[in-house]
Design a protein around this motif. Structure first.
Motif, short mmCIF file in Angstrom:
data_model
loop_
_atom_site.label_atom_id
_atom_site.label_comp_id
_atom_site.label_asym_id
_atom_site.label_seq_id
_atom_site.Cartn_x
_atom_site.Cartn_y
_atom_site.Cartn_z
N HIS A 17 -46.89 -108.25 -101.31
CA HIS A 17 -47.06 -108.87 -100.01
C HIS A 17 -45.88 -109.80 -99.84
O HIS A 17 -45.41 -110.37 -100.82
N ALA A 56 -53.40 -94.56 -101.13
CA ALA A 56 -54.21 -95.28 -100.14
C ALA A 56 -53.64 -96.68 -99.92
O ALA A 56 -53.55 -97.17 -98.79
N GLU A 57 -53.22 -97.30 -101.03
CA GLU A 57 -52.67 -98.65 -100.90
C GLU A 57 -51.33 -98.65 -100.17
O GLU A 57 -51.05 -99.52 -99.35
N ARG A 59 -50.28 -96.58 -97.95
CA ARG A 59 -50.53 -96.34 -96.53
C ARG A 59 -50.95 -97.64 -95.84
O ARG A 59 -50.46 -98.01 -94.78
N GLN A 60 -51.85 -98.34 -96.48
CA GLN A 60 -52.38 -99.56 -95.90
C GLN A 60 -51.30 -100.65 -95.83
O GLN A 60 -51.18 -101.39 -94.86
N ARG A 61 -50.48 -100.69 -96.89
CA ARG A 61 -49.46 -101.73 -96.99
C ARG A 61 -48.35 -101.58 -95.96
O ARG A 61 -47.79 -102.57 -95.50
N CYS A 62 -48.03 -100.34 -95.59
CA CYS A 62 -46.93 -100.14 -94.64
C CYS A 62 -47.24 -100.79 -93.30
O CYS A 62 -46.41 -101.48 -92.73
N SER A 64 -49.46 -103.09 -92.82
CA SER A 64 -49.55 -104.52 -93.07
C SER A 64 -48.15 -105.17 -93.08
O SER A 64 -47.96 -106.29 -92.60
N THR A 320 -53.51 -108.27 -87.82
CA THR A 320 -54.22 -107.25 -88.59
C THR A 320 -55.49 -106.79 -87.86
O THR A 320 -56.01 -105.72 -88.15
N LYS A 323 -54.69 -103.37 -84.41
CA LYS A 323 -53.97 -102.20 -84.87
C LYS A 323 -53.26 -101.46 -83.73
O LYS A 323 -52.16 -100.94 -83.90
#
Ligand code: TRP
Length: 359
Positions: A17, A56-57, A59-62, A64, A320, A323
């Protein structure tokens, strides 16, 4: 044409992060620079693949990261913000450039050698024990080579493609990326020489004002957003209480003088954080604290950090929740970037002798 702003481009890998090291060392400057440049900011997810990722992480992090960029002040109305893998052309240009890159140049890259060494392998040693030019795996040879993926080696070529695909003039990077930028310049020159003038030669922009923020736990190392020790790093979305705890536990040095000094890396780090957060010069802060102790000093650093990050954190949290806004910002950035990327890639393909695609 002549009133066109010069192109500025930079990117960060979506790992961990964003931390105050990224904020003070990079994003705060980018925010100011986007006013006077045609700015492109990438989330470099393709680079992130050089390290094992959880899909999965990742994908979520991009997404974010896009929120974090905007929370730190990047404005999708002023800059083009997008995810690297969304634009076709990065990997394609990287391939072309890699065919102009001698293997030895990549093997000599400091960061590559560091990364390989971090994987636990001894590198860069010749049989006689002297420093060699190329990476040699001196022990557990086969196993070592198998676990160092070749993306790690060609990483700087992909970075060169990111930059040249948009004919960037200026690339704000940290000191650790200077060598990669040198390679990018060499590749641009080499291509131009072999195939005629095509690329602009980009310049590194290493800011004088940005702070080099060090780890709170080991202040001789750079603060890292992916540090295993969560107390070493202040993230941009940390709550005030967390920030309090982290700074309270930050390593200070023996003695009680608040002075920047190479043998006081802990205090020096806090001084430069405070200086960067408040836009003050370090000597001025030293003067102010000449008769005060570490405790009081840390309190001031803590409050300044909390106050500086408060709006960033609030904006991040609200983004966040939104979206659809993030996606629409990305859509705009991506479509501009893709048009530009296609233009340059087509030019490159023509120059190197690829046959024109039938229409
Ligand atoms: N390699 C850079 C880093 O680790 C990230 C990066 C990828 C980058 N592509 C870029 C930076 C293009 C500037 C321009 O920090």
């Amino acid at each position: 044409m002549s009133d066109k702003k010069p192109v500025l481009l930079s990117g960060i890998q979506p790992s961990g992060h964003l931390c105050i090291g990224n904020y003070l060392g990079a994003l705060k400057n980018w925010e100011a620079l986007q006013e006077s440049y045609d700015s492109i900011f990438l989330v470099v997810d393709m680079h992130a693949l050089t390290i094992k990722q959880n899909p999965a992480e990742l994908r979520q992090r991009c997404l974010s990261y896009v929120a974090q960029y905007i929370a730190c002040g990047l404005d999708p109305e002023k800059s083009h913000i997008f995810v690297q893998s969304h634009v076709i052309g990065h990997a394609e240009l990287a391939w072309v450039l890699s065919c102009l890159t001698p293997l030895g140049e990549l093997q000599r890259m400091t960061q590559f050698k560091d990364k390989v060494a971090k994987l636990g392998f001894k590198v860069n040693e010749r049989e006689d024990g002297q420093e060699g030019d190329e990476v040699k795996f001196t022990h557990s040879g086969a196993r070592a080579q198998a676990s160092v993926n070749s993306g790690l080696l060609s990483y700087p070529v992909l970075m060169a493609a990111d930059i040249l695909l948009y004919n960037a003039d200026l690339v704000p990077v940290g000191e650790d990326q200077r060598q990669h930028l040198e390679l990018c310049r060499d590749l641009a020159q080499r291509f131009n020489q072999v195939y005629s003038e095509t690329f602009k030669i980009p310049s590194a922009f290493v800011s004088k004002t940005g702070a080099r923020v060090m780890s709170l736990a080991e202040p001789t190392r750079k603060m890292s957003k992916s540090d295993k020790n969560q107390n070493a790093t202040i993230f941009i979305h940390d709550e005030p209480d967390r920030i309090r705890k982290k700074i309270a536990s930050a390593v200070t040095d023996s003695g009680n003088e608040i002075k920047a000094n190479p043998d006081k890396p802990g205090v020096t780090n806090l001084l430069s954080i405070l200086a960067a957060l408040t836009g003050t010069e370090i000597p001025e802060i030293e003067e102010k604290f000449s008769d005060r102790g570490y405790g009081e000093f840390k309190e001031v650093v803590t409050e300044a950090t909390i106050e500086a990050l408060r709006p960033v954190r609030e904006k991040y949290l609200s983004l966040t929740e939104d979206k659809s806004y993030l996606l629409s910002a990305l859509k705009d950035g991506t479509s501009v970037a893709q048009k530009r990327a296609y233009r340059i890639l087509s030019k490159v393909y023509r120059k190197i002798g690829f046959v024109e695609r039938p229409r």
